[in-house]
Design a protein around this motif. Structure first.
Motif, PDB file in Angstrom:
ATOM      1  N   PHE A 140       0.834  -1.204   0.000  1.00  0.00           N
ATOM      2  CA  PHE A 140       0.000   0.000   0.000  1.00  0.00           C
ATOM      3  C   PHE A 140       0.872   1.258   0.000  1.00  0.00           C
ATOM      4  O   PHE A 140       1.871   1.337   0.720  1.00  0.00           O
ATOM      5  CB  PHE A 140      -0.897  -0.035   1.246  1.00  0.00           C
ATOM      6  N   GLU A 168      -2.308  12.136  -3.585  1.00  0.00           N
ATOM      7  CA  GLU A 168      -3.297  12.381  -2.544  1.00  0.00           C
ATOM      8  C   GLU A 168      -3.872  13.765  -2.846  1.00  0.00           C
ATOM      9  O   GLU A 168      -3.220  14.573  -3.518  1.00  0.00           O
ATOM     10  CB  GLU A 168      -2.629  12.357  -1.169  1.00  0.00           C
ATOM     11  N   ASN A 170      -4.059  16.492  -1.386  1.00  0.00           N
ATOM     12  CA  ASN A 170      -3.308  17.700  -1.027  1.00  0.00           C
ATOM     13  C   ASN A 170      -1.814  17.617  -1.316  1.00  0.00           C
ATOM     14  O   ASN A 170      -1.069  18.514  -1.009  1.00  0.00           O
ATOM     15  CB  ASN A 170      -3.523  18.010   0.464  1.00  0.00           C
ATOM     16  N   VAL A 173       2.636  12.005  -3.573  1.00  0.00           N
ATOM     17  CA  VAL A 173       3.385  11.053  -2.747  1.00  0.00           C
ATOM     18  C   VAL A 173       4.564  10.575  -3.602  1.00  0.00           C
ATOM     19  O   VAL A 173       4.365   9.939  -4.640  1.00  0.00           O
ATOM     20  CB  VAL A 173       2.496   9.860  -2.338  1.00  0.00           C
ATOM     21  N   TYR A 175       6.832   8.291  -4.586  1.00  0.00           N
ATOM     22  CA  TYR A 175       7.082   6.856  -4.409  1.00  0.00           C
ATOM     23  C   TYR A 175       8.548   6.497  -4.617  1.00  0.00           C
ATOM     24  O   TYR A 175       9.079   5.628  -3.943  1.00  0.00           O
ATOM     25  CB  TYR A 175       6.268   6.059  -5.437  1.00  0.00           C
ATOM     26  N   ALA A 279     -14.598   0.569  -4.059  1.00  0.00           N
ATOM     27  CA  ALA A 279     -13.796   1.787  -3.841  1.00  0.00           C
ATOM     28  C   ALA A 279     -12.819   1.538  -2.701  1.00  0.00           C
ATOM     29  O   ALA A 279     -13.021   1.986  -1.588  1.00  0.00           O
ATOM     30  CB  ALA A 279     -14.707   2.962  -3.512  1.00  0.00           C
ATOM     31  N   LYS A 308     -10.962  10.298  -3.254  1.00  0.00           N
ATOM     32  CA  LYS A 308     -11.497  10.095  -1.905  1.00  0.00           C
ATOM     33  C   LYS A 308     -13.010  10.264  -1.961  1.00  0.00           C
ATOM     34  O   LYS A 308     -13.526  10.891  -2.883  1.00  0.00           O
ATOM     35  CB  LYS A 308     -10.921  11.152  -0.954  1.00  0.00           C
ATOM     36  N   THR A 335     -16.533   3.915   6.866  1.00  0.00           N
ATOM     37  CA  THR A 335     -15.889   5.199   7.150  1.00  0.00           C
ATOM     38  C   THR A 335     -16.049   6.167   5.979  1.00  0.00           C
ATOM     39  O   THR A 335     -16.218   7.373   6.168  1.00  0.00           O
ATOM     40  CB  THR A 335     -14.396   4.984   7.511  1.00  0.00           C
ATOM     41  N   GLY A 365     -14.752  -4.010   6.084  1.00  0.00           N
ATOM     42  CA  GLY A 365     -13.480  -3.424   6.506  1.00  0.00           C
ATOM     43  C   GLY A 365     -13.507  -3.036   7.973  1.00  0.00           C
ATOM     44  O   GLY A 365     -12.477  -2.932   8.619  1.00  0.00           O
ATOM     45  N   ALA A 501     -10.147   4.111   9.868  1.00  0.00           N
ATOM     46  CA  ALA A 501     -10.641   4.450   8.521  1.00  0.00           C
ATOM     47  C   ALA A 501     -10.615   3.216   7.615  1.00  0.00           C
ATOM     48  O   ALA A 501     -10.212   3.293   6.456  1.00  0.00           O
ATOM     49  CB  ALA A 501      -9.815   5.586   7.912  1.00  0.00           C
ATOM     50  N   HIS A 503      -8.684   0.815   7.733  1.00  0.00           N
ATOM     51  CA  HIS A 503      -7.337   0.278   7.573  1.00  0.00           C
ATOM     52  C   HIS A 503      -6.954  -0.483   8.828  1.00  0.00           C
ATOM     53  O   HIS A 503      -7.120   0.020   9.936  1.00  0.00           O
ATOM     54  CB  HIS A 503      -6.318   1.391   7.342  1.00  0.00           C
ATOM     55  N   ARG A 563       4.969   8.474  11.631  1.00  0.00           N
ATOM     56  CA  ARG A 563       4.713   8.789  10.225  1.00  0.00           C
ATOM     57  C   ARG A 563       5.900   8.351   9.352  1.00  0.00           C
ATOM     58  O   ARG A 563       5.720   7.800   8.270  1.00  0.00           O
ATOM     59  CB  ARG A 563       4.470  10.294  10.088  1.00  0.00           C
ATOM     60  N   PRO A 568       1.956   7.601   6.754  1.00  0.00           N
ATOM     61  CA  PRO A 568       0.817   8.466   7.068  1.00  0.00           C
ATOM     62  C   PRO A 568      -0.449   7.668   7.357  1.00  0.00           C
ATOM     63  O   PRO A 568      -1.315   8.106   8.115  1.00  0.00           O
ATOM     64  CB  PRO A 568       0.638   9.319   5.807  1.00  0.00           C
ATOM     65  N   VAL A 569      -0.557   6.469   6.776  1.00  0.00           N
ATOM     66  CA  VAL A 569      -1.775   5.685   6.952  1.00  0.00           C
ATOM     67  C   VAL A 569      -2.035   5.343   8.424  1.00  0.00           C
ATOM     68  O   VAL A 569      -3.175   5.132   8.826  1.00  0.00           O
ATOM     69  CB  VAL A 569      -1.735   4.414   6.067  1.00  0.00           C
ATOM     70  N   LYS A 573      -1.745  10.747  15.535  1.00  0.00           N
ATOM     71  CA  LYS A 573      -1.607  12.199  15.705  1.00  0.00           C
ATOM     72  C   LYS A 573      -1.643  12.631  17.167  1.00  0.00           C
ATOM     73  O   LYS A 573      -1.335  13.756  17.477  1.00  0.00           O
ATOM     74  CB  LYS A 573      -2.724  12.914  14.938  1.00  0.00           C
TER      75      LYS A 573
HETATM   76  N1  COA Z   1      -0.742   6.801  -0.396  1.00  0.00           N
HETATM   77  C1  COA Z   1      -0.152   7.720   0.387  1.00  0.00           C
HETATM   78  N2  COA Z   1      -0.729   8.265   1.467  1.00  0.00           N
HETATM   79  C2  COA Z   1      -1.971   7.855   1.759  1.00  0.00           C
HETATM   80  C3  COA Z   1      -2.656   6.910   0.988  1.00  0.00           C
HETATM   81  C4  COA Z   1      -1.987   6.373  -0.133  1.00  0.00           C
HETATM   82  N3  COA Z   1      -2.541   5.475  -0.916  1.00  0.00           N
HETATM   83  N4  COA Z   1      -3.872   6.726   1.526  1.00  0.00           N
HETATM   84  C5  COA Z   1      -3.966   7.520   2.599  1.00  0.00           C
HETATM   85  N5  COA Z   1      -2.812   8.208   2.732  1.00  0.00           N
HETATM   86  C6  COA Z   1      -2.509   9.216   3.743  1.00  0.00           C
HETATM   87  C7  COA Z   1      -3.471  10.368   3.660  1.00  0.00           C
HETATM   88  O1  COA Z   1      -3.030  11.330   2.724  1.00  0.00           O
HETATM   89  C8  COA Z   1      -3.427  10.925   5.073  1.00  0.00           C
HETATM   90  O2  COA Z   1      -2.264  11.685   5.192  1.00  0.00           O
HETATM   91  P1  COA Z   1      -2.236  13.080   6.009  1.00  0.00           P
HETATM   92  O3  COA Z   1      -2.035  12.650   7.431  1.00  0.00           O
HETATM   93  O4  COA Z   1      -1.063  13.778   5.429  1.00  0.00           O
HETATM   94  O5  COA Z   1      -3.530  13.761   5.764  1.00  0.00           O
HETATM   95  C9  COA Z   1      -3.200   9.677   5.936  1.00  0.00           C
HETATM   96  O6  COA Z   1      -2.672   8.678   5.040  1.00  0.00           O
HETATM   97  C10 COA Z   1      -4.446   9.136   6.569  1.00  0.00           C
HETATM   98  O7  COA Z   1      -5.340   8.774   5.530  1.00  0.00           O
HETATM   99  P2  COA Z   1      -6.846   8.388   5.768  1.00  0.00           P
HETATM  100  O8  COA Z   1      -6.958   7.600   7.010  1.00  0.00           O
HETATM  101  O9  COA Z   1      -7.353   7.783   4.524  1.00  0.00           O
HETATM  102  O10 COA Z   1      -7.538   9.760   6.097  1.00  0.00           O
HETATM  103  P3  COA Z   1      -8.092  10.917   5.191  1.00  0.00           P
HETATM  104  O11 COA Z   1      -8.384  12.002   6.154  1.00  0.00           O
HETATM  105  O12 COA Z   1      -7.203  11.199   4.028  1.00  0.00           O
HETATM  106  O13 COA Z   1      -9.482  10.352   4.615  1.00  0.00           O
HETATM  107  C11 COA Z   1     -11.471   8.988   4.659  1.00  0.00           C
HETATM  108  C12 COA Z   1     -10.516   9.892   5.458  1.00  0.00           C
HETATM  109  C13 COA Z   1     -12.494   8.411   5.597  1.00  0.00           C
HETATM  110  C14 COA Z   1     -12.124   9.819   3.577  1.00  0.00           C
HETATM  111  C15 COA Z   1     -10.622   7.889   4.028  1.00  0.00           C
HETATM  112  O14 COA Z   1      -9.893   7.266   5.034  1.00  0.00           O
HETATM  113  C16 COA Z   1     -11.360   6.837   3.276  1.00  0.00           C
HETATM  114  O15 COA Z   1     -11.856   7.001   2.192  1.00  0.00           O
HETATM  115  N6  COA Z   1     -11.377   5.633   3.856  1.00  0.00           N
HETATM  116  C17 COA Z   1     -11.927   4.478   3.214  1.00  0.00           C
HETATM  117  C18 COA Z   1     -10.878   3.451   3.304  1.00  0.00           C
HETATM  118  C19 COA Z   1     -11.173   2.239   2.509  1.00  0.00           C
HETATM  119  O16 COA Z   1     -11.815   2.274   1.480  1.00  0.00           O
HETATM  120  N7  COA Z   1     -10.657   1.158   2.995  1.00  0.00           N
HETATM  121  C20 COA Z   1     -10.783  -0.060   2.291  1.00  0.00           C
HETATM  122  C21 COA Z   1     -10.929  -1.167   3.203  1.00  0.00           C
HETATM  123  S1  COA Z   1     -12.358  -2.024   2.695  1.00  0.00           S
END
Ligand code: COA
Ligand code: AMP
Length: 634
Positions: A140, A168, A170, A173, A175, A279, A308, A335, A365, A501, A503, A563, A568-569, A573
Motif C-alpha cells: 500500500f 493524494e 493535497n 506522494v 514513491y 472503492a 477520496k 468510514t 473493513g 478508517a 485500515h 509517520r 501516514p496511513v 496524531k
Molecule cells: N498513499 C499515500 N498516502 C496515503 C494513501 C496512499 N494510498 N492513503 C492515505 N494516505 C494518507 C493520507 O493522505 C493521510 O495523510 P495526512 O495525514 O497527510 O492527511 C493519511 O494517510 C491518513 O489517511 P486516511 O486515514 O485515509 O484519512 P483521510 O483524512 O485522508 O481520509 C477517509 C478519510 C475516511 C475519507 C478515508 O480514510 C477513506 O476514504 N477511507 C476508506 C478506506 C477504505 O476504502 N478502505 C478499504 C478497506 S475495505
C-alpha cells in the motif's frame, strides 16, 4: 434454491459443493478432488489441478467474444482522467509486460513487489505476475519506506514494479525516493525495478537497476499464460499482526479462483458483462479480491478509482461514478460513507444522480454502525449489505448473499455465514457458547477455498496465531455473538489490532516505534472511538528519568517518528506523557481499560490492578489532549 438450501448443500457434501463451484473455472488439468487434508490442520484445495489466474481473468473472456468490453475503467478525479481499457487491450498489455519480466528472468515462483497507486497499471502488473506464475506482493502506498523494506526482506523479490508517484488530494506522494530508501534499508536487493513514470512526476532512474515501464517492454515477445499447480501461491499480502513484523498472508491459486468466482455470482450478484465497483485500494485485500481479480474472473467491468469519498472534488463523486458507469453492485467502507454523510447529511448530492442500475451497496473493513447503514438505506433505496471478512480469508465469512436470495437485514450484523464457513462462538476454554453470548469467533477447520493456507515462510507463526488457541478451529481474532436466527455480530478484536478508517493497524507496531524514541522508557498505544474513522490511535508515553525535553516536543517527535517509520496511513496524531501506565500485578498493561476510559464507557478495574489511582491519572491525561469523554468514564 435459497440461502438455507445452499448452505445445507455445502454442509451435506463440502467436497461435491466445491467441485461443482470449480466448474466455473477454466482448468488446464482438472483437479482430482477438492480438499487435500494430508497435512491437517494445514489444508489445501485443488492442489493437483493445473490452472492460470490471468487466463481466467483475461484471456478466456477475449476468447468468449468479450474482447471489446471494458475490463477496467479508470476514474481519477485528482488528475481528471477517465479511461477505459477493453479485455483485448488488457490481454495485450499484460502479455507484453509479462514478456518483458520474463526476458529479465522473472519466472514461476519468483516474488515481485508491486508498489503502485490506483492506476490500471497496478492491476496490469498483478496480472502480468499471475500470467507467469510469479508471486506478487502489493504494498500500500500509504506505508513508509521502512515498511516496504520489511516486506522486501521477508519475501525477497526478484523485481519491484513501482510508479513514480501517487496522488493524494493535497500532495504528491513521492514513491520513487521511498522505494530507493527502502532498497537501501533492506538486506535483500531486488535484481531490477520497473518504474511507471506518471505525468505528474518523472522519477530519476538508477542506471542499470531501474527500467522505465515502456522502454522495458519495447520489442519483447508477449508471454503466454503459464499453468501452475492449484496450490501454487498466487500472491502474498502483508497484514498487521500484534507485532511490528507484518504477517505475509499467502493465497493459493486455484482456491482463490474458485472462491472469487463463487462470491461474484452468489454474494455480489455479478455476471459477465455487469459493472462492479469496489472503492478501496489495490494495497488491501479488498483491492486484490474485488478491484482486480473477482470482477475480472467474472468477466465484469471493474473501476479503478483514484480519489477520496469527499473533497475530490465533492461528496457526490461516488454517485457520479455509479451513475456514469452504470454500476450494479458497489462496495465501500463504512468510514467513507460517514465522511460523505458528514458533508451531505440530507443526501442532496445523492439525488443529483441517476442511480437506476445500482442494486446493492456492500460494506466491509470495519463494523458498519447502524446509523450509517440506516442513512444509506434511506437515501439510496437499495439493500445495504454489511459483510465480514479479513485479509486472511480473502472473501466474505459472513454476508447477505444477494445473488442467491436477499435475506432480511439486521442492523449491526453482517448477516449469516457463507458456505464453507462453520462459524462458532467459543469461550476461553474453547467450548461453543449459547446463542446471544459474547465470545471469541472461530471457524471450524478446514477453511474454504480461497482462504490462507499459511503465512509466507512462517508456519510456526501461522499455527501460533490462528490454530493453536482453539484446536480444530481457525481463530479469527474477532469477538462477537450469534443470535437465535444464526445472524453474526462482530463486536471487537481480541488482539492489539485496531481499525482506523477501514485500515487495519497494529498498536504493537506503533508501540515499537514509540519505544525507539530516546526519551521514552515505556509506552502504550490504544484505539479510541472516532466518529469518522471508527477508531484512532492514541499513545501514552512514560519518559526516562532525567529527561528534560519538554513534553510537547517529545509528543511532536514521536508523531513524526510513526509517520516516518510506519507511514501516514497510521494516522497517529495524538499522544500524552504520563508518569505511569496502569498494569496488573504481573505487569500486563491494561490497554482495554484505558480504551474504555478514553471512550467514556463504564469499566471495572481488574482486581489484579497494581494501583487503581493510576486510572485517574490516565483520565486526566486524556482529557488534557482533547478526549473530554474520559472524564465521564467510570
Ligand atoms: N498513499 C499515500 N498516502 C496515503 C494513501 C496512499 N494510498 N492513503 C492515505 N494516505 C494518507 C493520507 O493522505 C493521510 O495523510 P495526512 O495525514 O497527510 O492527511 C493519511 O494517510 C491518513 O489517511 P486516511 O486515514 O485515509 O484519512 P483521510 O483524512 O485522508 O481520509 C477517509 C478519510 C475516511 C475519507 C478515508 O480514510 C477513506 O476514504 N477511507 C476508506 C478506506 C477504505 O476504502 N478502505 C478499504 C478497506 S475495505
Ligand atoms: P482486514 O484484514 O484489513 O480486512 O481487516 C479485517 C478485520 O476488520 C476483521 O478481523 C474485523 O475486525 C474487521 N472487519 C472487517 N469487516 C467487518 C465487518 N463487516 N464488521 C465488523 N468488523 C469487520
Amino acid at each position: 434454491m435459497g440461502y438455507r438450501e445452499v448452505y445445507s448443500a455445502w454442509q451435506a457434501d463440502p467436497e461435491g459443493f466445491w467441485m461443482q463451484a470449480a466448474q466455473a473455472i477454466d482448468w488446464q488439468r482438472q483437479p482430482s478432488k477438492a480438499l487435500f487434508d494430508d497435512k491437517a490442520p494445514i489444508y489445501e484445495w485443488f492442489s493437483d489441478g493445473l490452472v492460470n489466474t490471468c487466463w481466467n481473468a483475461v484471456d478466456r473472456h477475449v476468447l468468449a467474444g468479450r474482447g471489446d468490453q471494458i475490463a477496467i475503467m479508470h476514474e481519477s478525479p485528482i488528475t481528471h482522467a477517465t479511461k477505459g481499457i477493453t479485455y483485448k487491450q488488457l490481454q495485450d498489455r499484460v502479455a507484453s509486460l509479462a514478456g518483458a519480466l520474463r526476458m529479465r528472468g522473472v519466472e514461476k515462483g519468483d516474488r515481485v513487489i508491486i508498489y503502485m497507486p490506483m492506476i490500471p497499471e497496478a492491476l496490469e502488473a498483478m496480472l502480468a505476475c499471475a500470467r507467469l506464475g510469479a508471486i506478487h506482493s502489493v504494498v500500500f502506498g500509504g506505508f513508509a519506506a521502512n515498511e516496504l523494506a520489511v516486506r522486501i526482506d521477508d519475501c525477497q523479490p526478484k523485481a519491484i514494479i513501482a510508479a513514480s508517484c501517487g496522488l493524494e488530494p493535497n500532495r504528491v506522494v513521492h514513491y520513487k525516493p521511498l522505494l530507493d530508501a527502502a532498497i537501501d534499508m533492506a538486506q535483500h536487493k531486488p535484481e531490477f525495478c520497473v518504474i511507471f513514470q506518471r505525468e505528474q512526476e518523472v522519477a530519476k532512474l538508477v542506471e542499470g537497476r531501474d527500467f522505465s515501464w515502456h522502454g522495458f517492454q519495447y520489442g519483447v515477445k508477449p508471454a503466454e499464460c503459464v499453468p501452475v499447480e492449484g496450490n501454487h501461491p498466487a500472491y502474498i499480502l502483508y497484514t498487521s499482526g500484534t507485532t511490528g513484523q507484518p504477517k505475509g498472508v499467502v493465497r493459493h491459486t486455484a482456491g482463490h479462483l474458485v472462491a472469487l468466482q463463487w462470491s461474484m455470482t452468489n454474494i455480489y450478484n455479478i455476471a459477465a458483462g455487469d459493472r462492479f465497483w469496489a472503492a478501496s485500494d489495490v494495497g488491501w485485500v479488498v483491492g486484490h479480491s474485488y478491484i482486480c481479480y473477482g470482477p475480472l474472473i467474472a468477466g465484469a467491468t471493474t473501476v479503478v478509482f483514484e480519489g477520496k469519498p469527499v473533497g475530490t472534488p465533492h461528496p457526490g463523486v461516488f454517485w457520479r461514478i455509479i451513475q456514469n458507469h452504470r454500476i450494479k453492485s458497489f462496495f465501500t467502507a463504512p468510514t467513507a460513507l460517514r465522511a460523505i454523510r458528514r458533508e451531505d447529511p440530507d443526501g442532496e448530492w445523492i439525488r443529483r444522480y441517476k442511480l437506476h442500475d445500482l442494486q446493492a451497496l456492500f460494506l466491509a473493513g470495519e463494523r458498519a454502525d447502524p446509523d450509517t447503514v440506516k442513512w444509506a438505506q434511506e437515501h439510496l433505496g437499495v439493500p445495504v449489505v454489511d459483510h465480514w471478512w479479513q485479509t486472511e480469508t480473502g472473501w466474505a465469512i459472513a454476508a447477505n448473499p444477494i445473488g442467491i436470495e436477499t435475506l432480511p437485514t439486521k442492523l449491526g450484523s453482517p448477516s449469516v455465514p457463507m458456505p464453507g464457513y462453520d462459524v462458532q462462538v467459543l469461550d476461553e476454554a474453547g467450548h461453543p457458547v449459547p446463542a446471544g453470548t459474547l465470545g471469541a469467533i472461530a471457524v471450524k477447520l478446514p477453511l474454504p477455498p480461497g482462504t490462507l493456507p499459511g503465512l509466507w515462510n512462517a508456519e510456526d507463526r501461522f499455527r501460533k496465531s490462528y490454530l493453536d488457541h482453539f484446536p480444530g478451529y481457525y481463530e479469527t481474532g474477532d469477538a462477537g455473538y450469534i443470535d437465535d436466527d444464526g445472524y453474526l455480530y462482530i463486536m471487537a478484536r481480541t488482539d492489539d489490532v485496531i481499525n482506523v478508517a477501514g485500515h487495519r493497524l497494529s498498536t504493537g507496531a506503533m508501540e515499537e516505534v514509540l519505544a525507539s524514541h530516546p526519551a521514552v522508557a515505556e509506552c502504550a498505544v490504544i484505539g479510541v472511538a472516532d466518529s469518522l474513522k471508527g477508531q484512532s490511535p492514541v499513545g501514552f508515553l512514560c519518559l526516562k528519568a532525567g529527561v528534560t525535553t519538554p513534553h510537547d516536543q517529545v509528543v511532536r517527535e514521536v508523531v513524526k517518528l510513526v509517520r516516518d517509520k510506519i507511514g501516514p496511513v497510521a494516522a497517529f496524531k495524538s499522544a500524552c506523557v504520563v508518569d505511569r501506565l496502569p498494569k496488573t500485578r504481573s505487569g500486563k498493561i491494561l490497554r482495554a481499560t484505558m480504551a474504555k476510559i478514553a471512550d467514556g464507557e463504564p469499566f471495572k478495574a481488574p482486581a489484579t490492578i497494581d494501583d487503581p489511582a493510576i486510572l485517574d491519572e490516565i483520565r486526566e491525561a486524556l482529557a488534557g489532549i482533547g478526549y473530554p469523554e474520559a472524564a465521564k468514564a467510570g
